[in-house]
Design an enzyme around this catalytic site. Structure first.
Site, PDB file in Angstrom:
ATOM      1  N   LYS A 111       0.843  -1.197   0.000  1.00 61.05           N
ATOM      2  CA  LYS A 111       0.000   0.000   0.000  1.00 61.05           C
ATOM      3  C   LYS A 111       0.881   1.251   0.000  1.00 61.05           C
ATOM      4  CE  LYS A 111      -4.065   1.841   2.432  1.00 61.05           C
ATOM      5  NZ  LYS A 111      -5.044   1.554   3.500  1.00 61.05           N
ATOM      6  N   SER A 170      -9.602   1.315   1.948  1.00 61.43           N
ATOM      7  CA  SER A 170      -8.636   2.228   1.365  1.00 61.43           C
ATOM      8  C   SER A 170      -7.449   1.534   0.698  1.00 61.43           C
ATOM      9  CB  SER A 170      -8.109   3.173   2.450  1.00 61.43           C
ATOM     10  OG  SER A 170      -7.457   2.454   3.488  1.00 61.43           O
ATOM     11  N   SER A 177     -10.571  -1.752   5.521  1.00 60.96           N
ATOM     12  CA  SER A 177      -9.772  -1.326   4.374  1.00 60.96           C
ATOM     13  C   SER A 177      -8.910  -2.391   3.716  1.00 60.96           C
ATOM     14  CB  SER A 177      -8.884  -0.140   4.770  1.00 60.96           C
ATOM     15  OG  SER A 177      -9.661   0.995   5.047  1.00 60.96           O
TER      16      SER A 177
END
Length: 561
Positions: free
Chosen positions: A113, A188, A211
Site C-alpha cells: 500500500k 482504502s 480497508s
C-alpha cells in the site's frame, strides 16, 4: 506558499508525480511490456511456497520471478491505475544482489500500500503536500520483508484521507475495479485489491474500518484483518497520526487462500516483535483439526440488510457448511452491544477530532474523498444546529438509527472522548462475555463483508456510513478474513419492486445497487474469529472454501493475461 496560492503548488505536485510515474513505466526494460511467455505462466500459476523452494534450491532465480510479476503489474496498471510508485528498477537490483536466498519468502515479489515507507520513495497517502518527500530509510515492515527474502516491487493506490471504500485522489487519479472500470476496487487498500485480482500474488494493506477486507470483497481476492499487536504497524504514513480510538492495523492480502496463509505464517515466523515494539511476541500456533464446527451466522447487522447478491453468497457458504455436517445457527446480539450501537461508538471515536487531522494537509481546492467530505460537513455544523438537525431526523423523519450517528458526531473534548473510550471497553466486555457462554461457543461467525458488491466511483457520498459489517470487528479488535464466493447475477440478484430502505444508512447504501449494471462483480463472505486468532481464522476460511468446492461452488478468478 500560503492559501489560496498553494493551489498552484498542488497542481504542480500532481503533474510532477504523474509524469514521474509515466516516465518510469515508459523507461522500463521492454521485456516488461512483452506478452507473457509460457515460463511466466508457469511462475504465475504456482503457489509462493513452491516458488520459494525453487529459489532456495536455485532452480529459479529471484529475477525471473520478479520479471513475471512485473509484467502483471504493468498490465494491471494499464487497466486499473492501481500502481502509485513503480519500484521495478530498484527491485531488479535487490533481486540480483540482496535477496536472502534462505528466507521463507526468498524471491517473492510483494506489493505494498502507498502508505508503507520504502527507502527512496514517497509515502504521500495521496496528499500533494507529501509528494517529493523521499523516505530515507525502510520502515520495520519493509526491513522484515527484505530479511525474509521478499522483493517489494510496487506501491499501490489508496484514497486521500484513507477513510473511504474508494481509492481516488488528485495526486494519482482514480483506481478502478478490475472487473468493471466504472466501479471502485474498494478502499482504502483498493490498489492492492485490483493488482492481486489481475495476477499479483501477495501484498500488505491497512484496515481501520474494513480497508483490507472491502477491497478483497469488491475485487475478488483474499485478506485477513489481524488483531492489533499481531502485525507490524510502525514505519507507515497515515492521514490521522495519533488516532487510537479505533486503531488501524496492517494486514496481509493475497490472490489465493494458500498464499495468504503461507505469507502470514512466514512473516509471523520472522518474529516481527524484534522489528517493531508494538507487536506481541506470539509465535505461530498451528490450529487443531476439528471435524464438526459450531458456526454463528450474522445474516444482517440490523443496520443495512444485505443486498440479494451478498445474501446469496452468504447462503451458498452456509448451505455448504451444513451439507458437510457443521452446525450453523443465527446469532442473537448482546442486548447492550448491538452492531448499531457499535457503529455509533466506532464512528464517534474515529472522528473524535472533528476531522481536523486528516484535513490539515490539504491544499487549496485539493480534491477530497466524497465520503470524507460528507463527514466533514456534518462535523462542521455548530453543535446547537447539529442538535436541531438530530431532532429533525429522529422525530420528524423517524429515523432513529441515522439520528444516533449524527447526535454526537463532531470534535470531542478529552473529557468527552474518554467517556466514549469507556463505552468502547464496555462494548468489548459485553461481546467477550457473550461469546464465552456455552450457548454461544461458536468456532467462528460468518457474515457479509459489506451490504453491497462494489459501488461506482463517487458513491461514497451516499454510502459512507455503510461499513458496519467490517467496522464492528475493528471496534472489537477481532481477527477476520474474507474469501470470494460467487459473482453478481443480473437476474437472480435484482431487488424486489416493493423493497424499501429501513433507514438513512441503508438508503445511501442501496442508492447505487443495480444487479444489471453490477453483473460479474464479486460477492464474498467474512469469517470472524476472536481476538488474536489469526491462525484459526485462516483455518476456518480453508474449511469454508473446501466445503464450497465440495458443493460445486468454485470462485472464478480473473485471467492473468
Amino acid at each position: 506558499m500560503l492559501p489560496p496560492f498553494d493551489y498552484f503548488q498542488h497542481l504542480q505536485a500532481c503533474h510532477s508525480k504523474q509524469n514521474q510515474r509515466a516516465a518510469r513505466f515508459a523507461n522500463l526494460d521492454p521485456l516488461y511490456k512483452a506478452p507473457l511467455l509460457e515460463s511466466d505462466h508457469s511462475i504465475l500459476a504456482r503457489p509462493i511456497s513452491e516458488l520459494v523452494q525453487d529459489v532456495q534450491q536455485q532452480r529459479l532465480s529471484p529475477l525471473e520471478t520478479l520479471r513475471a510479476y512485473g509484467k502483471i503489474a504493468v498490465k494491471a496498471h494499464e487497466r486499473t491505475n492501481c500502481v502509485t510508485e513503480l519500484m521495478l528498477p530498484e527491485a531488479e537490483q535487490w533481486a540480483q544482489k540482496d535477496v536472502n536466498l534462505k528466507g521463507p519468502l526468498a524471491g517473492v515479489p510483494v506489493s505494498l500500500k502507498d502508505t508503507i515507507t520504502v527507502k527512496g520513495f514517497d509515502a504521500s497517502v495521496g496528499y500533494s503536500r507529501y509528494t517529493g518527500k523521499i523516505i530515507e530509510q525502510d520502515g520495520p515492515q519493509v526491513k522484515m520483508l527484505k530479511d525474509a527474502g521478499a522483493i517489494p516491487y510496487v506501491k499501490t493506490a489508496c484514497p486521500i484521507t484513507l477513510l473511504s471504500f474508494e481509492s481516488t485522489n488528485a495526486t494519482w487519479g482514480i483506481a478502478k475495479n478490475p472487473h468493471n472500470p466504472a466501479y471502485s476496487p474498494g478502499g482504502s487498500t483498493g490498489g492492492e485489491g485490483a493488482l492481486l485480482a489481475l495476477g499479483g500474488r501477495v501484498g500488505i494493506g491497512s484496515d481501520v474500518a474494513g480497508s483490507v477486507r472491502v477491497p478483497a470483497a469488491w475485487s475478488g481476492i483474499y485478506s485477513l484483518r489481524c488483531s492489533t499487536g499481531r502485525w507490524a504497524k510502525m514505519g507507515f504514513a497515515t492521514s490521522m497520526p495519533g488516532q487510537e480510538g479505533i486503531p488501524s492495523v496492517y494486514s496481509p492480502m493475497a490472490r489465493t487462500l494458500d498464499d495468504l496463509t503461507y505469507f502470514t505464517k512466514s512473516l509471523i515466523d520472522m518474529r516481527p516483535w524484534q522489528y517493531d515494539y508494538t507487536v506481541h511476541p506470539i509465535p505461530w500456533r498451528e490450529p487443531e483439526q476439528q471435524s464438526k464446527l459450531k458456526v454463528g451466522l450474522m445474516t444482517s447487522d440490523g443496520v443495512v440488510p444485505p443486498s440479494p447478491a451478498i445474501a446469496r453468497g452468504v447462503q451458498l457458504a452456509v448451505s455448504a457448511l451444513e451439507k458437510a455436517g457443521h452446525s450453523v445457527q443465527e446469532i442473537a446480539f448482546p442486548e447492550n452491544a448491538t452492531p448499531a450501537y457499535g457503529l455509533q461508538i466506532a464512528s464517534i471515536l474515529l472522528n473524535a477530532d472533528g476531522g481536523k487531522t486528516w484535513r490539515k494537509p490539504f491544499r487549496t481546492f485539493e480534491m477530497c474523498d466524497p465520503g470524507a467530505r460528507v463527514m466533514e460537513f456534518y462535523q462542521a455544523i455548530p453543535r446547537p444546529l447539529r442538535y436541531l438537525y438530530y431532532l429533525f431526523v429522529r422525530y420528524i423523519r423517524r429515523d432513529s438509527l441515522w439520528a444516533s450517528l449524527l447526535r454526537y458526531l463532531g470534535p470531542l473534548s478529552s473529557f468527552e472522548q474518554w467517556k466514549w473510550v469507556s463505552k468502547r471497553e464496555a462494548f468489548r466486555a459485553s461481546w467477550f462475555d457473550w461469546w464465552s457462554r456455552s450457548e454461544q461457543a461458536y468456532d467462528f461467525i460468518i457474515c457479509p463483508v459489506n451490504a453491497t458488491p462494489a459501488l461506482p466511483h463517487g458513491a461514497m457520498k451516499d454510502a459512507v456510513s455503510s461499513c458496519g459489517y467490517t467496522f464492528l470487528w475493528n471496534l472489537l479488535d477481532y481477527s477476520a478474513g474474507v474469501l470470494p464466493v460467487t459473482k453478481v447475477d443480473p437476474v437472480t440478484d435484482g431487488l424486489s419492486k416493493d423493497w424499501r430502505p429501513p433507514n438513512g444508512v441503508a438508503k445511501g447504501a442501496f442508492k447505487h445497487y443495480d444487479a444489471q449494471k453490477m453483473e460479474g462483480l464479486p460477492s464474498a463472505v467474512q469469517v470472524v474469529g476472536r481476538r488474536l486468532e489469526e491462525e484459526k481464522v485462516l483455518g476456518y476460511m480453508k474449511i469454508v472454501e473446501d466445503v464450497l468446492k465440495a458443493d460445486g461452488v468454485v470462485y472464478e478468478h480473473l485471467d492473468v493475461d
